[in-house]
Design an enzyme around this catalytic site. Structure first.
Site, short mmCIF file in Angstrom:
data_model
loop_
_atom_site.label_atom_id
_atom_site.label_comp_id
_atom_site.label_asym_id
_atom_site.label_seq_id
_atom_site.Cartn_x
_atom_site.Cartn_y
_atom_site.Cartn_z
N SER A 168 -101.28 40.02 -45.35
CA SER A 168 -100.43 39.52 -44.26
C SER A 168 -99.19 40.42 -44.19
O SER A 168 -99.33 41.62 -44.02
CB SER A 168 -100.07 38.05 -44.49
OG SER A 168 -99.35 37.52 -43.40
N THR A 169 -97.99 39.86 -44.33
CA THR A 169 -96.77 40.64 -44.19
C THR A 169 -96.76 41.86 -45.11
O THR A 169 -96.93 41.73 -46.32
CB THR A 169 -95.54 39.76 -44.51
OG1 THR A 169 -95.65 38.53 -43.81
CG2 THR A 169 -94.25 40.46 -44.12
N HIS A 194 -103.57 39.42 -41.14
CA HIS A 194 -102.98 38.53 -40.14
C HIS A 194 -102.33 39.37 -39.04
O HIS A 194 -101.39 40.12 -39.30
CB HIS A 194 -101.92 37.62 -40.76
CG HIS A 194 -102.48 36.67 -41.77
ND1 HIS A 194 -101.70 36.05 -42.72
CD2 HIS A 194 -103.74 36.20 -41.96
CE1 HIS A 194 -102.45 35.26 -43.46
NE2 HIS A 194 -103.70 35.33 -43.02
N MET A 287 -97.06 36.57 -47.02
CA MET A 287 -96.45 35.27 -47.30
C MET A 287 -97.50 34.17 -47.18
O MET A 287 -98.54 34.34 -46.54
CB MET A 287 -95.30 35.01 -46.33
CG MET A 287 -95.69 34.90 -44.88
SD MET A 287 -94.23 34.62 -43.85
CE MET A 287 -94.96 34.75 -42.21
N ASP A 290 -102.81 31.84 -47.93
CA ASP A 290 -104.13 32.15 -47.39
C ASP A 290 -104.85 33.13 -48.31
O ASP A 290 -104.28 34.15 -48.71
CB ASP A 290 -103.99 32.75 -45.98
CG ASP A 290 -105.32 32.90 -45.27
OD1 ASP A 290 -106.26 32.18 -45.63
OD2 ASP A 290 -105.40 33.73 -44.34
#
Length: 351
Positions: A168-169, A194, A287, A290
């Protein structure tokens, strides 16, 4: 301590919209709104914000030029506000390479629900960015090693193993760094990062140009091939299914899982079910949580699990959750992760 936020955007409408969203959150403090880079520079020096939301397309000095100067003079957590165009997507990935922490598309607020969802997302990204490691604080990326120095993988491994990656991030640059260290001949690789619609195809094209592998946005029902990397499309879950003796993709518009679509858990769960012990999985910077459930299932089915170490993560959220569950076999900083994964694959029984 509240998080000090500076909004930089040439659109008065967007400035006011973001400003109202930020002011409505007690954890955030709006310290200024700038219409161009010159105003922004003065406000950065005056207010020393923790996070800046930055429009890519601005007059006088564009967002990328301002970002580059900012990162050299006073590194600050930046969330880019990006247009949903091919040019906007290209600029966004350039911004992430320069050191921006994250990005979000410009709002299209056609209904109150759109407004509420966008507000939740931008506030979440700002808060996450405030706690992110900036590029200067993270472990240095690995130097790309030529293929001749990498362990050779057997034909059996290349044709029976499946590599799954979730992020993600901070994931766009982490995935690039990881794939650049892989040789051209690998088992099929499936990735969920993501990312909203409109960006994943450009992301895949960027990786295809900058790595030795064939990278593409996944399409529904295609057979997974060695030497190929398949990126989950924005707003669609990517699953892997087994049809006959082949792995194939399945794209679905199901509900969000772990707050996301595409979801890392959806990908990992599907890979665990169809590939089992022939799975090698890595969970990277991001973050939230998931991917932790999916990693647990991969571990249960006998697959090998890796997590990116804290020092090289932009946000040590998703790896931390999986590590806390006790389902990660190896915690490795990004510069060494590819070698660890390759050494494991090379150690598997040869044909």
């Amino acid at each position: 301590m509240t998080i000090k936020v500076l909004v930089v955007d040439d659109s008065a409408l967007i400035r006011n919209l973001l400003g109202k969203m930020i002011e409505a959150d007690s954890e955030l403090s709006l310290v200024g709104m700038a219409a161009d880079a010159y105003m922004a520079k003065d406000m950065v020096n005056q207010h020393r914000p923790d996070v800046i939301t930055l429009d890519i397309e601005m007059p006088k000095v564009d967002g990328l030029t301002f970002l580059d100067r900012l990162m050299k003079a006073r590194p600050t957590a930046v969330v880019m506000i990006s247009s949903l165009t091919e040019e906007g997507a290209d600029a966004t990935f350039n911004a992430l390479a320069l050191g921006a922490v994250d990005f979000i598309p410009k709002p299209k607020l056609d209904s109150p629900q759109d407004f509420n969802e966008y507000q939740d997302l931008i506030l979440e990204k700002i808060k996450s960015a405030a706690h992110a490691k900036l590029k200067t604080q993270r472990a240095a990326p690995a130097v790309v090693v030529q293929p001749s120095h990498k362990p050779a993988l057997s034909n059996r491994v290349i044709n029976t193993q499946l590599v799954a990656i979730g992020a993600s991030t901070g994931g766009t640059e982490a995935i690039l760094s990881l794939l650049q260290q892989f040789p051209a001949v690998m088992p099929p690789i499936v990735i969920t990062q993501h990312m909203p619609p409109g960006f994943t195809r450009t992301f895949a094209e960027r990786l295809n140009k900058l790595t030795r592998l064939n990278v593409k946005q996944a399409e529904d029902g295609e057979r997974l091939l060695p030497c190929y990397v398949y990126i989950a499309p924005g707003d669609q879950h990517l699953e892997v299914i087994k049809v006959g003796g082949s792995f194939k993709t399945r794209l679905t518009q199901g509900d969000k899982v772990s707050g996301h679509r595409p979801s890392v858990d959806v990908l990992f769960n599907s890979v665990a079910e169809c590939a089992g012990a022939n799975t090698t999985a890595a969970i990277l910077t991001g973050m939230g949580k998931d991917g932790a459930d999916g990693m647990a299932l991969i571990d249960e089915q006998g697959g090998k699990t890796f997590a990116q170490g804290e020092q090289s993560c932009v946000v040590f959220g998703m790896p931390r959750e999986a590590i806390k569950r006790g389902v990660i076999h190896h915690v490795v900083e990004l510069p060494q992760l590819a070698d660890k994964m390759l050494n494991y694959l090379a150690s598997l029984k040869r044909d």
